[in-house]
Design a protein around this motif. Structure first.
Motif, PDB file in Angstrom:
ATOM      1  N   ALA A  25       0.849  -1.205   0.000  1.00  0.00           N
ATOM      2  CA  ALA A  25       0.000   0.000   0.000  1.00  0.00           C
ATOM      3  C   ALA A  25       0.882   1.252   0.000  1.00  0.00           C
ATOM      4  O   ALA A  25       0.591   2.229  -0.703  1.00  0.00           O
ATOM      5  N   PHE A  26       1.975   1.204   0.765  1.00  0.00           N
ATOM      6  CA  PHE A  26       2.919   2.334   0.753  1.00  0.00           C
ATOM      7  C   PHE A  26       3.492   2.520  -0.654  1.00  0.00           C
ATOM      8  O   PHE A  26       3.559   3.638  -1.179  1.00  0.00           O
ATOM      9  N   SER A  27       3.875   1.415  -1.294  1.00  0.00           N
ATOM     10  CA  SER A  27       4.470   1.497  -2.636  1.00  0.00           C
ATOM     11  C   SER A  27       3.464   2.040  -3.650  1.00  0.00           C
ATOM     12  O   SER A  27       3.811   2.833  -4.528  1.00  0.00           O
ATOM     13  N   LEU A  28       2.199   1.589  -3.519  1.00  0.00           N
ATOM     14  CA  LEU A  28       1.144   2.073  -4.419  1.00  0.00           C
ATOM     15  C   LEU A  28       1.015   3.589  -4.309  1.00  0.00           C
ATOM     16  O   LEU A  28       0.985   4.307  -5.317  1.00  0.00           O
ATOM     17  N   TYR A  29       0.946   4.095  -3.071  1.00  0.00           N
ATOM     18  CA  TYR A  29       0.769   5.531  -2.901  1.00  0.00           C
ATOM     19  C   TYR A  29       2.041   6.310  -3.241  1.00  0.00           C
ATOM     20  O   TYR A  29       1.974   7.479  -3.647  1.00  0.00           O
ATOM     21  N   ALA A  30       3.198   5.672  -3.100  1.00  0.00           N
ATOM     22  CA  ALA A  30       4.436   6.329  -3.561  1.00  0.00           C
ATOM     23  C   ALA A  30       4.321   6.582  -5.058  1.00  0.00           C
ATOM     24  O   ALA A  30       4.666   7.662  -5.550  1.00  0.00           O
ATOM     25  N   GLY A  31       3.812   5.584  -5.786  1.00  0.00           N
ATOM     26  CA  GLY A  31       3.646   5.736  -7.228  1.00  0.00           C
ATOM     27  C   GLY A  31       2.607   6.783  -7.580  1.00  0.00           C
ATOM     28  O   GLY A  31       2.798   7.595  -8.488  1.00  0.00           O
ATOM     29  N   LEU A  32       1.497   6.785  -6.852  1.00  0.00           N
ATOM     30  CA  LEU A  32       0.450   7.769  -7.135  1.00  0.00           C
ATOM     31  C   LEU A  32       0.947   9.188  -6.836  1.00  0.00           C
ATOM     32  O   LEU A  32       0.603  10.144  -7.534  1.00  0.00           O
ATOM     33  N   ALA A  33       1.767   9.326  -5.799  1.00  0.00           N
ATOM     34  CA  ALA A  33       2.339  10.644  -5.497  1.00  0.00           C
ATOM     35  C   ALA A  33       3.291  11.065  -6.611  1.00  0.00           C
ATOM     36  O   ALA A  33       3.243  12.207  -7.081  1.00  0.00           O
ATOM     37  N   LEU A  60       8.867  -1.979  -4.153  1.00  0.00           N
ATOM     38  CA  LEU A  60       8.606  -0.533  -4.136  1.00  0.00           C
ATOM     39  C   LEU A  60       8.752   0.056  -5.536  1.00  0.00           C
ATOM     40  O   LEU A  60       7.875   0.781  -6.015  1.00  0.00           O
ATOM     41  N   LEU A  61       9.849  -0.298  -6.198  1.00  0.00           N
ATOM     42  CA  LEU A  61      10.114   0.256  -7.527  1.00  0.00           C
ATOM     43  C   LEU A  61       9.039  -0.174  -8.525  1.00  0.00           C
ATOM     44  O   LEU A  61       8.502   0.662  -9.265  1.00  0.00           O
ATOM     45  N   ALA A  62       8.721  -1.468  -8.505  1.00  0.00           N
ATOM     46  CA  ALA A  62       7.755  -1.980  -9.492  1.00  0.00           C
ATOM     47  C   ALA A  62       6.395  -1.324  -9.309  1.00  0.00           C
ATOM     48  O   ALA A  62       5.785  -0.841 -10.278  1.00  0.00           O
ATOM     49  N   LEU A  63       5.914  -1.271  -8.066  1.00  0.00           N
ATOM     50  CA  LEU A  63       4.581  -0.696  -7.843  1.00  0.00           C
ATOM     51  C   LEU A  63       4.576   0.814  -8.072  1.00  0.00           C
ATOM     52  O   LEU A  63       3.619   1.374  -8.616  1.00  0.00           O
ATOM     53  N   ALA A  64       5.651   1.470  -7.657  1.00  0.00           N
ATOM     54  CA  ALA A  64       5.701   2.926  -7.827  1.00  0.00           C
ATOM     55  C   ALA A  64       5.757   3.298  -9.301  1.00  0.00           C
ATOM     56  O   ALA A  64       5.117   4.259  -9.733  1.00  0.00           O
ATOM     57  N   VAL A  65       6.498   2.526 -10.078  1.00  0.00           N
ATOM     58  CA  VAL A  65       6.553   2.805 -11.526  1.00  0.00           C
ATOM     59  C   VAL A  65       5.190   2.518 -12.151  1.00  0.00           C
ATOM     60  O   VAL A  65       4.673   3.301 -12.949  1.00  0.00           O
TER      61      VAL A  65
END
Lengths: 677, 72
Positions: free
Chosen positions: A283-291, A362-367
Motif C-alpha cells: 500500500a505504501f508502494s502504491l501511494y508512492a507511485g500515485l504521489a 517498491l520500484l515496481a509498484l511505484a513505476v
C-alpha cells in the motif's frame, strides 16, 4: 451513441471500483485503510487502463470498457480473501460528537458547492488551459496517447539559449512542453469522464475525490499517533476544509493530489514500520507511485521514505537474528551463544537480500502507479526530470535548462517575499499577512484560520508534549513532516505545502479530543472551531462562487472560457464553428480553442520560416488559425501570407485568421469568411 | 522483516493529559486569532467580505431559482 458511452462508462467504473475493493481485501486493514487502498487502486487502474488503450489499442469508450471488464473480471473471479477487517476484529466503534456532525454537514455542503461550480463553470485555471488539459483533449480527440507537439523554438538550441530564465519558463508554459514532461495521473483520471461523456463538465472536479482521500489519510495518521476519538475525525475534517483544498477541489491542478497521496504514503509507511506486513508495504508502494504520478516534488518525499524503509529492513535484521537465536531450545541456544560472532556476521547477507526484494517491490509498484511518467520524459528528453537541472553535492546528476528555483520560484516569488528568509515567508503565509485575494493559485495564503488559529498553536504544544513524554510516534511524525517541509524550497507557498497541515492538524485533533471532554472547555473550543472554520470558508467560497452570477445569467451553451474568463478568446467562440479545425501558433492558450465539450479540433501549426509555417497550415487542413500578436513572427507572417490567411478579428492579444484556400471541415458560412467583417 | 502479519495491531491510545494543556492551547489559539485578525487587515476586511458573500449568494439564488430574492 452518447447513451451507450454513458452505459459503458458506468459499467467500467463500477467494475473497476469493485475490483479495487476486492484487491484491498487482501490485507488486514482498518476500514479507513481499506478505503484508501481501494481508492488508490481504483485511481491507478483508471490511469493504466486508459494509457494501455491509448498506446497499444485505441483510446475509445469501447476499448477502455473491454479492458476494464477483462481486468476487473479476472480480479473479481479470483479466490476471495480470508483477511478480515482489523476494525471488525477490535469491534471498534466511534460515536460522532456534535462538532464532528456539524463539520461533516459543512463538508457535505461544501462538496455540493464545489461540484455545482464545476458543473456550471468551464475549466478556470491558466495552467489548465496551457498544459493540464490540452493533452487529454488531444488524446480523446485522436484516440491515441502521444506527446504534444512543441514549438519550433525548442528545437533550436540557440533560440533557447538566448532566453533568460523568466522567458524560458514562460515560453515553456505555453507551448505544450510542460504537458510532455510533467506526470499526468490527475489529468488522466479526469480524462475518464471526458472519454465516456464526451463532455468536459466534470474535468474541473478532478481533485474533489482526492480531498476526501487526503482526509482519510489524515484520519489514519491521527489514529496512528494514539489520539482518542473524536480527534482523528476532527483532524481529517479540518484538513478537508482547508480553503486551499476547497479551492483546488474544482481545478484539474495537482497540488491537493500531491499532498493527499503523500499523506497516504506516509500513513502506510508508518504502519508498515510496526506491522512489517507486505500489505502495508505494498500500500505504501502504491501511494508512492500515485504521489510520483501527481507532481515531481514527490520524488524527494518518496525518495526519503523509500530509503528509510530499506534502511529499516537492514537495521532490524540483527535484532531479528538475535530474537530467533533467543527462541531456540536451551542446548541449541548454548551452541548459538558459542558461535555468536559467526552468527552475528551472517545476518547481513539475508538482510541485504530482503532489502533488495523490498526495493524491487517498491520500484515496481511505484513505476506502475505513476513513476512511468518519468520514464517517458527520460526517453523523450534524456532526463527523467527535464527541464530541471539536478545537482547534488556539486555534481550534476541530470542536465536541463535550469534549476527548479530559477525556472519556477524566482519568477513566482512575490516582491515582499524576496530575500526575507524561508521560515519567515512560511509563517507569514500561514498568517496570510498580504492582501492577495484567495484563489486555487494564491501564493501568500490559503490555509486560512483553520491552520493559523487551530493548527499552528496545537503543533507547538504537540511538539513539547512529544519531547516531554518521549512519544516515539509523535516525534517520528513531526520529524518526517518537518523534513518534508524543509526539503521543498517552495514550502512558503501554501499550495505547494498542503502536506504540512496534514501532519500538523494531528495536533489539533489531539488537543480537541482532550478538551471536548471538559465541561468548562467544551463550549469555548466548539465556538473557536466554528468561528475559524466559518472565516476560512467565507474567503474560500468567495473565490469559488465569484463567477457564478455571470455564468448563471447566460444560457448553458454560452458559459465559455472566452465569455467568463478571457475575452481575448471570445472571437474564436463566436466565429469558429463547431466541428471546425483550428490551428494555433505557439504561445496561445490551447484548451480554450477546443470549445465546450471538445467541439472543435485544435492543432499546432508552426515553422522556422514563413514558408514552413504556411506549409504547415496547409498540411494541417485547418480552416482558422489563432495566434498571439506580440509573440514571435507569426502575426507578421500571417498578414503577409499572400492571400492564404485573412485576419477576421483581433481581441486583446489574440488574433484570429481564416484560411482562404482550404475548404472548411465543419461546414458553416463563417468558416469561408464571406460574410465576416 | 518479511514476516507476513495478518494480525491486527492492538490500538494505541495516548494517556490523557491534564486540562492545563488544553487551557494553554486555548490561550495560544486566541493569541493566534488576534494575530491573524490583525495582520493582512483580515478583521478590517471581514465586514466587506461578508457583505460581498451575502450579495453573491442572493444573486446566485435568484439566478438559479428565478425567485425574487432580497439583495441587501
Amino acid at each position: 451513441m452518447g447513451q451507450l458511452n454513458l452505459l459503458l462508462g458506468s459499467a467500467a467504473t463500477l467494475l473497476t471500483a469493485l475490483a479495487a475493493w476486492r484487491l484491498a481485501g487482501h490485507g488486514a486493514f482498518h476500514l479507513h485503510e481499506r478505503l484508501l487502498v481501494s481508492a488508490g487502486t481504483l485511481w491507478a487502474m483508471v490511469v493504466a487502463l486508459q494509457l494501455v488503450a491509448g498506446t497499444l489499442l485505441r483510446l475509445t469508450p469501447v476499448w477502455v470498457f473491454l479492458l476494464s471488464a477483462g481486468v476487473s473480471g479476472t480480479i473479481l473471479l479470483s479466490r476471495p480473501t480470508a483477511a478480515r477487517s482489523a476494525d471488525r476484529e477490535q469491534g471498534a466503534r466511534r460515536p460522532a460528537t456534535f462538532l464532528v456532525r456539524v463539520l461533516l454537514a459543512i463538508l457535505a455542503l461544501q462538496s455540493i458547492l464545489v461540484l455545482w461550480t464545476a458543473a456550471v463553470l468551464p475549466p478556470q485555471g491558466w495552467d489548465e488551459w496551457w498544459y493540464h488539459l490540452p493533452p487529454i483533449a488531444r488524446w480523446v480527440e485522436q484516440g491515441k496517447v502521444d506527446l504534444m507537439p512543441v514549438a519550433e523554438e525548442w528545437r533550436d538550441p540557440e533560440r533557447v539559449a538566448a532566453l533568460n530564465d523568466y522567458q524560458r519558463r514562460y515560453h515553456l508554459s505555453v507551448t505544450g512542453f510542460w504537458s510532455n514532461v510533467y506526470p499526468l495521473n490527475v489529468e488522466t483520471m479526469a480524462m475518464w469522464s471526458l472519454l465516456f461523456l464526451r463532455s468536459d463538465r466534470w474535468v474541473d472536479a478532478a481533485q474533489w475525490p482526492l480531498v476526501l482521500l487526503g482526509a482519510a489519510a489524515v484520519y489514519g495518521l491521527t489514529r496512528w499517533t494514539g489520539v482518542r476519538a473524536p480527534g482523528p475525525a476532527l483532524a481529517a475534517l479540518f484538513w478537508a476544509l482547508l480553503p486551499i483544498n476547497q479551492m483546488q477541489a474544482r481545478t484539474a491542478y495537482t497540488d491537493t493530489a500531491l499532498a493527499a497521496t503523500t499523506l497516504a504514503a506516509l500513513l502506510f509507511f508508518l504502519r508498515w514500520t510496526e506491522t512489517l506486513s507486505w500489505p502495508h508495504y505494498t500500500a505504501f508502494s502504491l501511494y508512492a507511485g500515485l504521489a510520483l504520478g501527481s507532481k515531481p516534488p514527490a520524488l524527494a518525499y518518496m525518495g526519503i521514505l523509500g530509503a528509510l524503509s530499506l534502511a529499516l529492513v537492514i537495521l532490524r535484521a540483527p535484532r531479528e537474528a538475535r530474537s530467533k537465536g533467543d527462541a531456540r531450545p536451551t542446548g541449541e541456544m548454548q551452541r548459538a551463544t558459542e558461535f555468536r560472532p559467526r552468527h552475528g556476521s551472517n545476518w547481513l547477507r539475508p538482510a541485504l537480500g530482503r532489502a533488495v526484494v523490498h526495493g524491487l517491490v517498491l520500484l515496481a509498484l511505484a513505476v506502475a502507479a505513476g513513476g512511468f511518467w518519468y520514464l517517458r520524459t527520460w526517453l523523450a528528453y534524456g532526463s527523467p526530470v527535464y527541464p530541471f537541472t539536478v545537482t547534488i553535492l556539486g555534481q550534476t546528476l541530470f542536465h536541463g535548462l535550469g534549476s527548479v528555483d530559477s525556472l519556477i520560484y524566482v519568477a513566482n516569488t512575490p516582491q515582499e517575499y524576496m530575500n526575507t528568509g524561508f521560515l519567515s515567508n512560511m509563517i507569514r503565509s500561514w498568517f496570510e499577512d498580504s492582501r492577495e485575494p484567495y484563489s486555487f493559485y494564491t501564493r501568500t495564503g490559503g490555509f486560512g484560520a483553520i491552520w493559523s488559529v487551530l493548527g499552528a498553536p496545537a503543533l507547538v504544544l504537540f511538539g513539547v508534549r512529544s519531547v516531554q513524554s518521549r512519544s516515539a510516534r509523535g516525534l517520528t511524525l513531526m520529524g518526517l513532516g518537518a523534513l518534508m517541509v524543509a526539503i521543498h524550497s517552495g514550502s512558503w507557498w501554501p499550495r505547494y505545502s498542503i502536506v504540512a497541515p496534514g501532519v500538523g492538524l494531528v495536533a489539533a485533533g489531539w488537543l480537541l479530543a482532550e478538551g471536548l471532554g471538559h465541561r468548562l472547555l467544551r463550549l469555548q473550543l466548539t465556538a473557536l472551531v466554528l468561528a475559524a472554520t466559518a472565516w476560512s470558508l467565507l474567503r474560500a467560497d468567495l473565490s469559488l462562487i465569484q463567477a457564478l452570477p455571470r455564468a448563471l445569467a447566460l444560457p448553458p451553451e454560452q458559459r465559455t472560457i472566452g465569455r467568463l474568463y478571457l475575452a481575448d478568446y471570445s472571437p474564436v467562440e463566436a466565429l469558429v464553428p463547431s466541428g471546425a479545425r483550428i490551428g494555433y501558433a505557439p504561445m496561445t492558450f490551447i484548451y480554450p480553442l477546443y470549445g465546450p465539450n471538445l467541439q472543435r479540433h485544435a492543432e499546432q501549426v508552426d515553422g522556422a520560416t514563413p514558408r514552413e509555417w504556411l506549409d504547415s497550415i496547409r498540411r494541417a487542413r485547418v480552416s482558422h488559425v489563432s495566434m498571439l500578436k506580440r509573440y514571435g513572427p507569426h502575426y507578421a507572417w500571417a498578414r503577409q501570407s499572400g492571400g492564404l490567411l485573412e485576419e477576421i478579428k483581433t481581441e486583446g492579444e489574440v488574433a484570429l485568421f481564416v484560411v482562404r484556400s482550404v475548404p472548411p471541415q465543419g461546414g458553416g458560412g463563417a468558416a469561408a469568411g464571406g460574410d465576416l467583417p | 522483516m518479511a514476516r507476513p502479519s495478518q494480525t491486527p495491531q492492538p490500538p494505541v491510545t495516548q494517556p490523557a493529559v491534564s486540562a492545563a494543556w488544553v487551557w494553554a492551547y486555548l490561550g495560544l489559539a486566541y493569541l493566534a486569532l488576534a494575530v491573524y485578525a490583525a495582520v493582512g487587515g483580515h478583521l478590517v476586511s471581514l465586514p466587506d467580505e461578508v457583505r460581498q458573500a451575502v450579495r453573491l449568494a442572493a444573486d446566485i439564488l435568484h439566478l438559479a431559482t428565478r425567485l425574487p430574492v432580497f439583495r441587501p
